[in-house]
Scaffold this motif. Structure first.
Motif, mmCIF file in Angstrom:
data_model
loop_
_atom_site.group_PDB
_atom_site.id
_atom_site.type_symbol
_atom_site.label_atom_id
_atom_site.label_comp_id
_atom_site.label_asym_id
_atom_site.label_seq_id
_atom_site.Cartn_x
_atom_site.Cartn_y
_atom_site.Cartn_z
ATOM 1 N N PRO A 162 0.814 -1.221 0.000
ATOM 2 C CA PRO A 162 0.000 0.000 0.000
ATOM 3 C C PRO A 162 0.845 1.268 0.000
ATOM 4 O O PRO A 162 0.459 2.286 -0.596
ATOM 5 N N LEU A 163 2.003 1.211 0.643
ATOM 6 C CA LEU A 163 2.902 2.367 0.652
ATOM 7 C C LEU A 163 3.629 2.496 -0.680
ATOM 8 O O LEU A 163 3.701 3.589 -1.262
ATOM 9 N N TRP A 164 4.172 1.395 -1.197
ATOM 10 C CA TRP A 164 4.889 1.455 -2.474
ATOM 11 C C TRP A 164 3.958 1.885 -3.614
ATOM 12 O O TRP A 164 4.414 2.531 -4.567
ATOM 13 N N ALA A 165 2.707 1.522 -3.518
ATOM 14 C CA ALA A 165 1.763 1.843 -4.591
ATOM 15 C C ALA A 165 1.149 3.233 -4.440
ATOM 16 O O ALA A 165 0.490 3.717 -5.367
ATOM 17 N N ASP A 166 1.347 3.855 -3.296
ATOM 18 C CA ASP A 166 0.750 5.174 -3.060
ATOM 19 C C ASP A 166 1.226 6.156 -4.126
ATOM 20 O O ASP A 166 2.423 6.223 -4.434
ATOM 21 N N PRO A 167 0.318 6.919 -4.716
ATOM 22 C CA PRO A 167 0.717 7.846 -5.785
ATOM 23 C C PRO A 167 1.713 8.908 -5.341
ATOM 24 O O PRO A 167 2.386 9.511 -6.191
ATOM 25 N N GLU A 168 1.819 9.151 -4.036
ATOM 26 C CA GLU A 168 2.756 10.171 -3.557
ATOM 27 C C GLU A 168 4.174 9.627 -3.341
ATOM 28 O O GLU A 168 5.103 10.394 -3.124
ATOM 29 N N ILE A 169 4.327 8.302 -3.402
ATOM 30 C CA ILE A 169 5.670 7.710 -3.277
ATOM 31 C C ILE A 169 6.309 7.678 -4.657
ATOM 32 O O ILE A 169 5.711 7.185 -5.620
ATOM 33 N N ASP A 170 7.542 8.189 -4.753
ATOM 34 C CA ASP A 170 8.215 8.280 -6.048
ATOM 35 C C ASP A 170 9.172 7.134 -6.315
ATOM 36 O O ASP A 170 9.563 6.923 -7.466
ATOM 37 N N PHE A 171 9.582 6.401 -5.289
ATOM 38 C CA PHE A 171 10.536 5.310 -5.503
ATOM 39 C C PHE A 171 10.435 4.317 -4.355
ATOM 40 O O PHE A 171 9.941 4.647 -3.270
ATOM 41 N N VAL A 172 10.913 3.113 -4.620
ATOM 42 C CA VAL A 172 11.001 2.069 -3.591
ATOM 43 C C VAL A 172 12.407 2.140 -3.008
ATOM 44 O O VAL A 172 13.393 1.813 -3.671
ATOM 45 N N GLY A 173 12.510 2.601 -1.773
ATOM 46 C CA GLY A 173 13.815 2.730 -1.140
ATOM 47 C C GLY A 173 14.206 1.455 -0.406
ATOM 48 O O GLY A 173 13.416 0.893 0.348
ATOM 49 N N ILE A 174 15.439 1.004 -0.621
ATOM 50 C CA ILE A 174 15.946 -0.197 0.047
ATOM 51 C C ILE A 174 17.340 0.104 0.588
ATOM 52 O O ILE A 174 18.222 0.525 -0.155
ATOM 53 N N ASP A 175 17.523 -0.080 1.884
ATOM 54 C CA ASP A 175 18.858 -0.059 2.463
ATOM 55 C C ASP A 175 19.456 -1.436 2.227
ATOM 56 O O ASP A 175 19.105 -2.415 2.899
ATOM 57 N N ASN A 176 20.354 -1.518 1.251
ATOM 58 C CA ASN A 176 20.791 -2.796 0.688
ATOM 59 C C ASN A 176 22.087 -3.271 1.342
ATOM 60 O O ASN A 176 23.167 -2.763 1.047
ATOM 61 N N TYR A 177 21.962 -4.249 2.215
ATOM 62 C CA TYR A 177 23.122 -4.887 2.832
ATOM 63 C C TYR A 177 23.015 -6.404 2.693
ATOM 64 O O TYR A 177 23.287 -7.149 3.632
ATOM 65 N N MET A 178 22.616 -6.847 1.517
ATOM 66 C CA MET A 178 22.436 -8.283 1.296
ATOM 67 C C MET A 178 23.787 -8.982 1.186
ATOM 68 O O MET A 178 24.723 -8.442 0.598
ATOM 69 N N PRO A 179 23.913 -10.204 1.730
ATOM 70 C CA PRO A 179 25.196 -10.916 1.692
ATOM 71 C C PRO A 179 25.584 -11.301 0.272
ATOM 72 O O PRO A 179 24.746 -11.723 -0.526
ATOM 73 N N LEU A 180 26.878 -11.154 -0.043
ATOM 74 C CA LEU A 180 27.367 -11.494 -1.380
ATOM 75 C C LEU A 180 28.417 -12.596 -1.349
ATOM 76 O O LEU A 180 29.062 -12.849 -2.375
ATOM 77 N N SER A 181 28.605 -13.228 -0.208
ATOM 78 C CA SER A 181 29.594 -14.302 -0.151
ATOM 79 C C SER A 181 29.271 -15.223 1.015
ATOM 80 O O SER A 181 28.482 -14.877 1.904
ATOM 81 N N ASP A 182 29.910 -16.378 1.004
ATOM 82 C CA ASP A 182 29.817 -17.333 2.121
ATOM 83 C C ASP A 182 31.198 -17.959 2.271
ATOM 84 O O ASP A 182 31.376 -19.158 2.130
#
Length: 922
Positions: A538-558
């Motif tokens: 509902p927030l991402w689809a709201d007409p007043e939201i201009d972008f989907v913000g993600i604080d991206n700290y996803m793991p890239l190794s093991d």
């Protein structure tokens, strides 16, 4: 034409102004005569009947320079470095006299004493190195930081378009004045020499020349966040001073005497990371409780009483005396800096915009929950248990008791009430705006999230506007609270706040919410009911939201110790390998598989991510941004897919990585989200980290990530808005600091968090170096090698500063680097490949893989000079001593390793030279 002169005699100025430029050595240049001006006037001078005395100080009678000689070396600099220079131009010195008279007053009866001082001023140009450079940092005179206040000086980058210096042109005539194109140089105009004993001081300069190639961190980073978020005057561009014990001391001039910390930090940002064009300004208030219904969010100060000039601290109309006082450590120092004063925030926004930077405003919550507190812990099954974790993450704020714990209020009306209490009742009309001052006129004691966010919306508007604005960041504990089976009150509260922020900032500002990487894609409670909700839709689809913000700290190794773990077994050579890291951006943990428990992680028991009959595994893959963004979303109450989609329209909004980063600690890519901070309960090192500082892994992470999303094959174009899925230009690397390096982290008496820099996410002090791969490539290109014949993909790490100050071949320069960093050059198929040593073996040859010279032989042993042996080929054998037969047996299972240094074969026991000797003997 002005005479090219320097000086007759005196102390040589070679040392710091070292090297040779245009054939003039430092020793040849010489220096000014240095002597003390004035003399001691003894008591006999003023005795009665004494005649008028005339005392003259030492005087320079001439000023000369040895003629320049063509053909000497102009240094080449890469990265950042302190270096001297050579004077390439100077005028005649200018002399002033200053006469003072003492004695001879009424009734004194004594004679007058006239003292004449001779003051000298020099104008000159100092060539530094080959250009173009991006900036000059500190300057030292006679080994001490030079006070540049009142000094007229300019620097020229050394590009091919620079014009002649106007002062030099005025002296020599425009037609006779060279522009010194291709050479970076500094001009000093009328420098007073009295401070340096009437001689030219020894000068050295901090020079910035990063190689901002399109595949380096310096060339790829287009946006950064700006911290520390706290610090009462850290963001001010105006000098602020405080009165302390009768003395006036600067608050925000810790780097240079004539430039504030914020101005210097921005200057260094643009010099070190010249591709940056967007900055997210992080400003913090303080939360004091993990229970949403009890938490107040307030601006704080370090001390309750402080006198500052020319401005005082004030936030939202709250004065210092009435502000929240942050906690103190066991040494009675504040654990956080105070909230930046409103006027400082306005100044920071305006300064960044004046530099051509886009500004995103980033409201932040720091949790001030000190150790030893008696607050009820919402994450406990014992209602009587008290004591919340010390200085936790804001993402832990939730209902009390939290979901999954005994007595939880989740999925009840009480949860909605607690959420409402946290947000508060502020409206856009609850504030009074006068010029660039915003004050609170709402209900006293309302310290909710709405007050904080709406205050800064008004303040940003008063500052002249910002490009983008965030209404919140990383609140998964809040956004996943339910007041019913599928009702998320915090999500609706953010939508209401969004509408109010839009009414203040207007349509010209892009507005978003920065979700945690574990939060953005959905809520899967894990309570056994099988619920799957796209709760933020509902927030991402709201007409007043201009972008989907993600604080991206996803793991890239093991990655683990040695080469026996799964990723090494798959053939990946090292954790720094760019292709390895990029493979895990849309693969690996969080995409293909997950660890069901800590024990499984230790044993590397990987559980595949599947979706049974539904066939939509992307629903559970937080790394599968493309599928999440491209598909219609359907909630699954009780695990059954709804027949009606959510409000999200596929491809309707771009994705911004509102934070993106990796700590500078070994194996940081295993778990980029963690941060080592001993005072906090959230202090961790990444999975399987040894706790070593590792700047190379941070650089590898940034370069791999930016290059991946910059590739059109990985980043599709939206059919709705016509732009890319991930808007790379606004993907902000975490983080740059407004406290300029190296003063932060060095000044620990000023900033208590300096020790955290060593293993932290800071780019300051790291970006601005030169990538090892880029440097080697650059040296090869200068040697005339076509780029198609150079492969530096096997190199990683960076050189903080590298200067070539003598005539030497590119091979000699590369050899110096190879010895320090441990890499080899291997020519295969017409391409020179540079490969780090210490990687996994690329092939294992058995006896049946070898061609025998004659029947029964599997090896031919050839003795040769060391220089004839291929440097790139290392033979891994057992620890063969003097027993030739034993060595030959071991040689039957030789591993051909084109990258591992010989000492890797004899770990912790044998020096590299002895290891190579044993290999040759075997």
């Amino acid at each position: 034409m002005a005479t090219l002169v320097l000086g007759a005699a005196g102390a040589a100025i070679g040392g710091s102004i070292g090297g040779a430029i245009l054939g003039v050595s430092a020793a040849t240049i010489g220096g000014f005569i240095g002597s003390t001006i004035g003399s001691v006037v003894d008591s006999w001078i003023i005795s009665s009947l004494a005649p008028t005395q005339r005392i003259e100080g030492a005087r320079l009678d001439t000023l000369r320079i040895t003629s320049a000689t063509e053909g000497a070396v102009i240094p080449r600099l890469y990265g950042r470095m302190r270096m001297g220079g050579n004077i390439i131009w100077a005028t005649d010195f200018r002399e002033e006299t200053k006469t003072t008279t003492q004695g001879g007053g009424k009734g004194g009866g004594g004679g007058k004493v006239k003292t004449t001082e001779y003051l000298y001023y020099a104008s000159f140009a100092v060539a530094l190195c080959e250009g173009p450079i991006t900036g000059i940092g500190r300057i030292w005179a006679d080994g001490k930081p030079m006070d540049l206040s009142g000094v007229t000086w300019r620097w020229y980058p050394g590009d091919e378009a620079q014009a002649a210096d106007p002062f030099i042109a005025a002296k020599m005539g425009a037609s006779n004045t060279p522009a010194y194109r291709g050479t970076a140089y500094v001009v000093f105009e009328e420098l007073a020499l009295s401070t340096y004993g009437n001689r030219l001081p020894q000068l050295s300069f901090e020079v910035f020349r990063p190689l901002a190639d399109p595949d380096t961190a310096e060339g790829l980073t287009r946006a950064v966040t700006m911290i520390p978020a706290s610090g009462e005057f850290t963001y001010a561009t105006q000098a602020i001073r405080k009165t302390d014990g009768g003395a006036t001391v600067p608050e925000n001039l810790n780097a240079l005497a004539d430039s504030t910390d914020m101005v210097e930090a921005l200057y260094r940002l643009q010099a070190m990371a010249p591709a940056v064009e967007s900055v997210s300004l992080v400003v913090a208030w303080f939360g004091d409780d993990l229970r949403a219904g009890s938490c107040k969010v307030r601006p704080g100060v370090e001390v309750s009483a402080k006198s500052t000039t020319p401005a005082s601290w004030s936030v939202n109309g709250v004065s210092r005396a009435n502000a929240f006082l942050v906690s103190r450590d066991d040494q009675d120092r504040p654990v956080y800096g105070g909230t930046p004063s409103d006027f400082a925030v306005v100044q920071a926004i305006q300064e960044m915009k004046a530099r051509g930077l886009r500004v995103t405003f980033y409201p932040f919550i720091l949790m001030d929950v000190p150790p030893g507190n008696s607050l009820p812990n919402p994450y406990s099954d014992n209602a009587a248990e008290t004591g919340q974790p010390a200085f936790p993450w804001r993402g832990r704020i939730t209902c009390s008791p939290a979901a999954g714990f005994v007595g939880t209020v989740d999925k009840t009306g009480a949860a909605a009430s607690q959420v409402a209490a946290l947000f508060g009742a502020a409206t856009p009309a609850s504030f009074s705006v006068s010029g660039q001052s915003v004050s609170w006129t709402g209900t006293p004691g309302d310290w909710g999230l709405r007050r904080m966010v709406l205050h800064y919306a008004h303040l940003c508007a008063a500052a002249g506007g910002v490009s983008s604005f965030l209404i919140g960041t990383e609140m998964p504990g809040l956004t996943t609270i339910r007041s019913g089976a599928a009702t998320y009150p915090a999500v609706q509260a953010y939508r209401d706040l969004l509408a109010d922020v839009r009414s203040i900032l207007g349509s010209g500002t892009r507005i978003g919410y920065a979700a945690d990487w574990s939060e953005y894609f959905g809520h899967q409670p894990g309570d056994g009911r099988g619920d799957v909700f796209f709760h933020l839709d509902p927030l991402w689809a709201d007409p007043e939201i201009d972008f989907v913000g993600i604080d991206n700290y996803m793991p890239l190794s093991d990655w683990r110790d040695g080469f026996e773990h799964l990723d090494a077994a798959e053939g990946w050579p090292a954790i720094y390998d760019r292709v390895y890291l990029q493979t895990n951006i849309a693969g690996g943990e969080g995409f293909d598989w997950f660890y069901a428990s800590a024990a499984d992680r230790t044993a590397q028991v990987r559980t595949a991510i599947t979706d049974g009959a539904a066939g939509k595994p992307w629903v559970f893959r937080y790394k599968d941004l493309r599928a999440w963004w491209s598909n219609t979303h359907y909630d699954r109450p009780g695990g059954v897919e709804s027949g009606t989609p959510t409000a999200w329209a596929p491809q309707s909004k771009p994705i911004w990585f509102t934070e993106l980063g990796c700590p500078a600690i070994d194996r940081g890519t295993n778990q980029p989200n963690v941060f080592f901070d001993p005072k906090s309960s959230e202090s961790f090192t990444p999975h399987f980290s040894r706790g070593w500082r590792d700047d190379a892994i941070q650089r590898a992470y940034l370069e791999a990530t930016y290059l991946w999303w910059g590739d059109a094959a990985n980043n599709p174009v939206s059919s709705v808005y016509g732009g890319r899925m991930v808007h790379v230009l606004e993907c902000a690397a975490w983080t740059w600091d407004a406290r300029p390096y190296p003063f932060f982290p060095a000044l620990t008496d000023v900033w208590t968090d300096g020790a955290n820099w060593r293993l932290g996410h800071w780019l300051t002090g790291r970006v601005g170096a030169v990538s090892l791969a880029a440097l080697v490539r650059h040296l090869c290109l200068r040697a005339g090698l076509p780029e198609a014949r150079i492969d530096v993909s096997g190199l990683w790490g960076a050189v903080e500063g590298y200067a070539i100050t003598a005539l030497e071949s590119p091979r000699a320069s590369i050899t110096t680097l190879s010895r320090h960093f441990g890499f080899d050059a291997v020519e295969t198929e017409g391409v020179i490949r540079f490969i780090m040593r210490g990687r996994a073996a690329v092939a294992t040859l058995g006896a049946d893989d070898l061609v025998a010279g004659r029947e029964g032989d599997v090896l031919e042993l050839t003795r040769g000079q060391e220089t004839e042996l291929p440097q790139a080929l290392k033979w891994q054998v057992a620890r063969a001593d003097e027993d030739y037969d034993a060595a030959l047996v071991e040689a039957r299972r030789i591993t051909v390793d084109t990258t591992r240094i010989a000492s890797e074969s004899f770990p912790m026991a044998v020096p590299p030279e002895e290891a190579e000797r044993r290999c040759r003997r075997a």
